[in-house]
Design a protein around this motif. Structure first.
Motif, PDB file in Angstrom:
ATOM      1  N   LYS A   1      -8.353  -6.797   0.413  1.00 57.94           N
ATOM      2  CA  LYS A   1      -9.418  -6.490  -0.546  1.00 57.94           C
ATOM      3  C   LYS A   1      -9.627  -4.979  -0.664  1.00 57.94           C
ATOM      4  CE  LYS A   1     -14.173  -7.865  -1.560  1.00 57.94           C
ATOM      5  NZ  LYS A   1     -15.295  -8.679  -1.081  1.00 57.94           N
ATOM      6  N   SER A   2      -9.623  -4.271   0.445  1.00 55.67           N
ATOM      7  CA  SER A   2      -9.836  -2.823   0.409  1.00 55.67           C
ATOM      8  C   SER A   2      -8.674  -2.103  -0.282  1.00 55.67           C
ATOM      9  CB  SER A   2     -10.061  -2.263   1.811  1.00 55.67           C
ATOM     10  OG  SER A   2      -8.880  -2.273   2.561  1.00 55.67           O
TER      11      SER A   2
ATOM     12  N   LYS B   1      -9.052  -2.740  -4.016  1.00 52.65           N
ATOM     13  CA  LYS B   1     -10.133  -1.914  -4.557  1.00 52.65           C
ATOM     14  C   LYS B   1      -9.694  -0.462  -4.714  1.00 52.65           C
ATOM     15  CE  LYS B   1     -14.388  -4.289  -3.352  1.00 52.65           C
ATOM     16  NZ  LYS B   1     -15.652  -4.175  -2.619  1.00 52.65           N
ATOM     17  N   SER B   2      -8.967   0.057  -3.747  1.00 51.74           N
ATOM     18  CA  SER B   2      -8.536   1.456  -3.826  1.00 51.74           C
ATOM     19  C   SER B   2      -7.543   1.671  -4.972  1.00 51.74           C
ATOM     20  CB  SER B   2      -7.951   1.935  -2.498  1.00 51.74           C
ATOM     21  OG  SER B   2      -6.711   1.336  -2.237  1.00 51.74           O
TER      22      SER B   2
ATOM     23  N   THR C   1     -10.000  -8.861   4.398  1.00 51.85           N
ATOM     24  CA  THR C   1     -10.736  -7.612   4.247  1.00 51.85           C
ATOM     25  C   THR C   1      -9.802  -6.453   3.934  1.00 51.85           C
ATOM     26  OG1 THR C   1     -12.407  -8.413   5.791  1.00 51.85           O
ATOM     27  CG2 THR C   1     -12.351  -6.040   5.400  1.00 51.85           C
ATOM     28  N   TYR C   2      -8.679  -6.402   4.630  1.00 53.79           N
ATOM     29  CA  TYR C   2      -7.721  -5.316   4.420  1.00 53.79           C
ATOM     30  C   TYR C   2      -7.110  -5.401   3.020  1.00 53.79           C
ATOM     31  CZ  TYR C   2      -3.823  -2.153   5.114  1.00 53.79           C
ATOM     32  OH  TYR C   2      -2.924  -1.125   4.980  1.00 53.79           O
TER      33      TYR C   2
ATOM     34  N   GLN D   1       0.840  -1.197   0.000  1.00 51.11           N
ATOM     35  CA  GLN D   1       0.000   0.000   0.000  1.00 51.11           C
ATOM     36  C   GLN D   1       0.879   1.253   0.000  1.00 51.11           C
ATOM     37  OE1 GLN D   1      -2.406   0.636   3.503  1.00 51.11           O
ATOM     38  NE2 GLN D   1      -3.925   1.799   2.343  1.00 51.11           N
TER      39      GLN D   1
ATOM     40  N   SER E   1      -9.578   1.448  -8.213  1.00 51.86           N
ATOM     41  CA  SER E   1     -10.424   2.635  -8.326  1.00 51.86           C
ATOM     42  C   SER E   1      -9.611   3.848  -8.773  1.00 51.86           C
ATOM     43  CB  SER E   1     -11.088   2.890  -6.979  1.00 51.86           C
ATOM     44  OG  SER E   1     -11.768   4.102  -6.982  1.00 51.86           O
TER      45      SER E   1
END
Length: 92
Positions: free
Chosen positions: A78-79, A82-83, A75-76, A28, A86
């Motif tokens: 995946k987020s 997605k970001s 979940t982390y 990230q 996006s």
């Protein structure tokens, strides 16, 4: 008579910062640096293609991380995915 207590390994994984969670955070941060570099560039087609290619490489690395039943990690991850997707989609 004492009861034997078992540690719930699933819950323990959720409370610890696992190496895999750190790896996702590293990816990230790597993407955040890419975004910063892109925003500081001339933002021409060459710069966009570089951002897109390096982002794809990050996504592939993140996709190879095994979740092993850790819902928080899933979940982390995946987020973050997605970001990234996006952000790239919004630049198109």
């Amino acid at each position: 008579m004492e009861k034997k207590t078992r540690k719930n390994t699933k819950n323990n994984r959720r409370t610890k910062k696992t190496p895999k969670m750190k790896l996702v955070k590293t990816f990230q941060k790597e993407f955040e640096r890419l975004k910063k570099d892109y925003l500081e560039s001339q933002r021409d087609k060459k710069d966009f293609l570089k951002l897109e290619e390096l982002s794809t490489q990050i996504l592939l690395k993140m996709d190879s991380i095994e979740i092993d039943g850790n819902q928080e990690l899933r979940t982390y991850r995946k987020s973050v995915i997605k970001s990234i997707n996006s952000y790239i989609d919004n630049l198109l």
